[in-house]
Design a protein around this motif. Structure first.
Motif, mmCIF file in Angstrom:
data_model
loop_
_atom_site.group_PDB
_atom_site.id
_atom_site.type_symbol
_atom_site.label_atom_id
_atom_site.label_comp_id
_atom_site.label_asym_id
_atom_site.label_seq_id
_atom_site.Cartn_x
_atom_site.Cartn_y
_atom_site.Cartn_z
ATOM 1 N N THR A 299 0.865 -1.242 0.085
ATOM 2 C CA THR A 299 -0.048 0.016 0.016
ATOM 3 C C THR A 299 0.998 1.321 -0.025
ATOM 4 O OG1 THR A 299 -1.920 -1.220 1.267
ATOM 5 C CG2 THR A 299 -1.832 1.326 1.286
ATOM 6 N N ASP A 300 0.405 2.320 -0.905
ATOM 7 C CA ASP A 300 1.249 3.696 -0.876
ATOM 8 C C ASP A 300 0.285 4.429 -0.408
ATOM 9 O OD1 ASP A 300 2.258 5.928 -1.589
ATOM 10 O OD2 ASP A 300 2.481 5.453 -3.619
ATOM 11 N N ILE A 301 0.904 5.110 0.806
ATOM 12 C CA ILE A 301 0.018 6.191 1.397
ATOM 13 C C ILE A 301 -0.672 7.338 0.217
ATOM 14 C CG2 ILE A 301 0.321 8.128 2.904
ATOM 15 C CD1 ILE A 301 1.883 6.512 4.760
ATOM 16 N N GLY A 302 0.306 7.780 -0.834
ATOM 17 C CA GLY A 302 -0.262 8.614 -1.577
ATOM 18 C C GLY A 302 -1.443 7.961 -2.408
ATOM 19 N N GLN A 303 -1.555 6.674 -2.416
ATOM 20 C CA GLN A 303 -2.891 6.054 -3.087
ATOM 21 C C GLN A 303 -4.094 6.223 -2.051
ATOM 22 O OE1 GLN A 303 -1.205 2.152 -3.933
ATOM 23 N NE2 GLN A 303 -1.530 2.665 -6.063
ATOM 24 N N LEU A 304 -3.763 6.041 -0.833
ATOM 25 C CA LEU A 304 -4.855 6.301 0.221
ATOM 26 C C LEU A 304 -5.371 7.697 0.252
ATOM 27 C CD1 LEU A 304 -3.368 4.398 3.308
ATOM 28 C CD2 LEU A 304 -5.215 3.536 1.689
ATOM 29 N N LYS A 305 -4.273 8.627 0.209
ATOM 30 C CA LYS A 305 -4.733 10.076 0.127
ATOM 31 C C LYS A 305 -5.529 10.373 -1.160
ATOM 32 C CE LYS A 305 -0.832 12.007 2.626
ATOM 33 N NZ LYS A 305 0.534 12.757 2.598
ATOM 34 N N SER A 306 -5.228 9.780 -2.227
ATOM 35 C CA SER A 306 -5.886 10.082 -3.449
ATOM 36 C C SER A 306 -7.377 9.615 -3.526
ATOM 37 C CB SER A 306 -5.138 9.289 -4.695
ATOM 38 O OG SER A 306 -5.381 7.749 -4.680
ATOM 39 N N LEU A 307 -7.684 9.008 -2.408
ATOM 40 C CA LEU A 307 -9.069 8.196 -2.297
ATOM 41 C C LEU A 307 -9.987 9.293 -1.593
ATOM 42 C CD1 LEU A 307 -8.531 4.727 -1.163
ATOM 43 C CD2 LEU A 307 -9.306 5.479 -3.418
ATOM 44 N N GLY A 308 -9.364 10.503 -0.861
ATOM 45 C CA GLY A 308 -10.162 11.245 -0.427
ATOM 46 C C GLY A 308 -10.632 10.843 1.083
ATOM 47 N N THR A 309 -11.821 11.950 1.343
ATOM 48 C CA THR A 309 -12.468 11.565 2.586
ATOM 49 C C THR A 309 -13.875 10.741 2.418
ATOM 50 O OG1 THR A 309 -13.595 13.838 2.520
ATOM 51 C CG2 THR A 309 -11.242 13.479 3.631
ATOM 52 N N GLN A 310 -14.069 10.526 1.311
ATOM 53 C CA GLN A 310 -15.355 9.791 0.991
ATOM 54 C C GLN A 310 -15.386 8.529 1.725
ATOM 55 O OE1 GLN A 310 -17.262 12.650 0.195
ATOM 56 N NE2 GLN A 310 -18.515 11.393 -1.136
ATOM 57 N N PRO A 311 -14.467 7.667 1.565
ATOM 58 C CA PRO A 311 -14.633 6.397 2.301
ATOM 59 C C PRO A 311 -14.989 6.546 3.646
ATOM 60 C CG PRO A 311 -12.703 6.254 0.803
ATOM 61 C CD PRO A 311 -13.194 7.619 0.764
ATOM 62 N N LEU A 312 -14.211 7.464 4.526
ATOM 63 C CA LEU A 312 -14.383 7.536 5.863
ATOM 64 C C LEU A 312 -15.981 8.137 6.118
ATOM 65 C CD1 LEU A 312 -11.064 9.274 6.800
ATOM 66 C CD2 LEU A 312 -11.750 6.826 7.284
ATOM 67 N N TRP A 313 -16.238 9.109 5.397
ATOM 68 C CA TRP A 313 -17.754 9.581 5.643
ATOM 69 C C TRP A 313 -18.540 8.488 5.557
ATOM 70 C CZ3 TRP A 313 -18.645 13.651 8.122
ATOM 71 C CH2 TRP A 313 -17.961 14.635 8.140
ATOM 72 N N PHE A 314 -18.354 7.727 4.450
ATOM 73 C CA PHE A 314 -19.127 6.351 4.287
ATOM 74 C C PHE A 314 -19.167 5.480 5.612
ATOM 75 C CE2 PHE A 314 -19.333 1.998 2.107
ATOM 76 C CZ PHE A 314 -20.665 1.935 2.121
ATOM 77 N N ALA A 315 -18.190 5.332 5.794
ATOM 78 C CA ALA A 315 -17.994 4.354 7.156
ATOM 79 C C ALA A 315 -18.596 5.045 8.330
ATOM 80 C CB ALA A 315 -16.540 4.093 7.326
ATOM 81 N N ALA A 316 -18.495 6.287 8.485
ATOM 82 C CA ALA A 316 -19.120 7.087 9.569
ATOM 83 C C ALA A 316 -20.836 7.025 9.346
ATOM 84 C CB ALA A 316 -18.743 8.406 9.698
ATOM 85 N N THR A 317 -21.307 6.974 8.153
ATOM 86 C CA THR A 317 -22.715 6.925 7.920
ATOM 87 C C THR A 317 -23.029 5.397 8.360
ATOM 88 O OG1 THR A 317 -22.497 8.375 6.351
ATOM 89 C CG2 THR A 317 -24.454 7.004 6.288
ATOM 90 N N LEU A 318 -22.293 4.376 7.864
ATOM 91 C CA LEU A 318 -22.780 3.058 8.450
ATOM 92 C C LEU A 318 -22.606 2.766 9.979
ATOM 93 C CD1 LEU A 318 -21.031 0.779 5.702
ATOM 94 C CD2 LEU A 318 -23.349 1.823 5.709
ATOM 95 N N PHE A 319 -21.583 3.574 10.524
ATOM 96 C CA PHE A 319 -21.520 3.364 11.891
ATOM 97 C C PHE A 319 -22.758 3.964 12.680
ATOM 98 C CE2 PHE A 319 -19.727 5.447 15.813
ATOM 99 C CZ PHE A 319 -19.535 4.337 16.608
ATOM 100 N N PHE A 320 -23.181 5.237 12.353
ATOM 101 C CA PHE A 320 -24.584 5.912 12.780
ATOM 102 C C PHE A 320 -25.552 4.927 12.529
ATOM 103 C CE2 PHE A 320 -28.244 8.441 12.257
ATOM 104 C CZ PHE A 320 -28.459 9.110 13.160
#
Length: 332
Positions: A299-320
């Motif tokens: 895994t390249d951290i640059g690739q993780l950054k390129s994914l943006g914050t949308q995956p985290l917002w999605f996971a937060a929505t599922l958590f709620f």
């Protein structure tokens, strides 16, 4: 196999083994499980850190590929040793029904939400949804071979479920004291909505020992649902033509999922010698950790950054949705 290839495999395997050993003993010495940090998530984190601060030779790629593919699948199969049909019978139909509803709703609705609303790639949406719906990091890495998830996507999915599962360890004790729920009902709620087994144990013990036991059993029922979930995801993936795009195997039924089911059945009908069961379980856990370390190394951290914050917002929505929906089901 040429000597240089063997040497490269040994170097790569040694590096992965060192990461797993470091993660295992760190969790044991510092009791990291009580903070929701498992050997799996720490192996991933160490792998990502090492790959991004050091210049690793390309010769270790065969070992990384082997661990991501073979060891990961083998670990999922042996994960069935943690589960038995007797556990399902112990908690009753109501808890099983809650688990089924939570899993099906979050997996199906969550996947649609991730793709259609948050605009995520299909493999990423499925992995985050399965991790949230079933059993956290273990579900993510079990789903990865089915959808042929990219390394960065898999790492992001694991990170997201670990973050919000850990957050649950802070929020759930407050909910217990604020709502005045009975220990048994809150244990069922915890087991049916919290991501990781270690996190369920930590929250359950904050109530009492009986609640912890009930919460873990309810959680293990969700883990048992991993196998049928993998079968359904695989069939859906192939029917929608995604398998060809991701070079997946032509079979819609992943053999490692069948192996997982077989191990659960064997574990349910045969009482293994304790030493054999412990050693096989430990081997399976180490294989899963090796797969996580390999994912981190790829895994390249640059690739993780390129994914943006949308995956985290999605996971937060599922958590709620897990917290709110699970609470409604438990009250009903």
């Amino acid at each position: 196999m040429p000597n240089h290839t063997c040497t490269a495999m040994l170097h790569g395997t040694g590096l992965i083994a060192a990461i797993v050993m470091t993660a295992t003993y760190s969790c044991r010495i510092f009791s990291l499980d009580q903070y929701g940090i498992s050997t799996l998530s720490l192996s991933l984190l160490l792998g990502i850190t090492l790959s991004n601060i050091c210049s690793l030779p390309g010769s270790i790629q065969p070992a990384i590929h082997f661990s991501q593919q073979k060891l990961l699948r083998g670990g999922v199969i042996l994960f069935g040793l943690h589960i038995s049909i007797q556990q399902l019978l112990h908690v009753g139909a109501e808890a099983v029904a809650i688990d089924l509803i939570v899993m099906a709703t979050l997996l199906i609705g969550g996947t649609w939400l991730g793709i259609s609303v948050f605009g995520l790639k299909r493999d990423l949406a499925v992995m985050i949804a399965s991790g949230s719906a079933i059993c956290g990091a273990a579900a993510v890495i079990a789903t990865e071979p089915v959808v042929r998830g990219e390394s960065a996507h898999t790492s992001m999915a694991v990170a997201s479920v670990v973050i919000f599962g850990s957050l649950a360890m802070l929020i759930y004790p407050l909910l217990y004291h604020l709502t005045g729920a009975t220990p048994e009902s809150f244990a069922i709620y915890t087991g049916s909505t919290v991501h990781e087994v270690a996190q369920v144990i930590a929250i359950g013990h904050g109530v009492d020992d009986n609640a912890a036991q009930t919460a873990v059993i309810v959680k293990m029922i969700r883990v048992m649902l991993l196998a049928p979930a993998l079968l359904l995801i695989s069939i859906w993936w192939h029917r929608n033509g995604h398998a060809d795009k991701n070079n997946a195997s032509p079979s819609p039924i992943p053999l490692f999922a069948v192996g997982f089911i077989a191990v659960v059945i064997i574990n349910s009908i045969w009482t293994m010698p304790e030493t054999l069961h412990r050693n096989l379980s430990m081997t399976g856990s180490q294989m899963l950790a090796a797969g996580m370390a390999a994912l981190g190394l790829g895994t390249d951290i640059g690739q993780l950054k390129s994914l943006g914050t949308q995956p985290l917002w999605f996971a937060a929505t599922l958590f709620f949705l897990l917290m709110a929906g699970g609470a409604m089901l438990t009250l009903i």
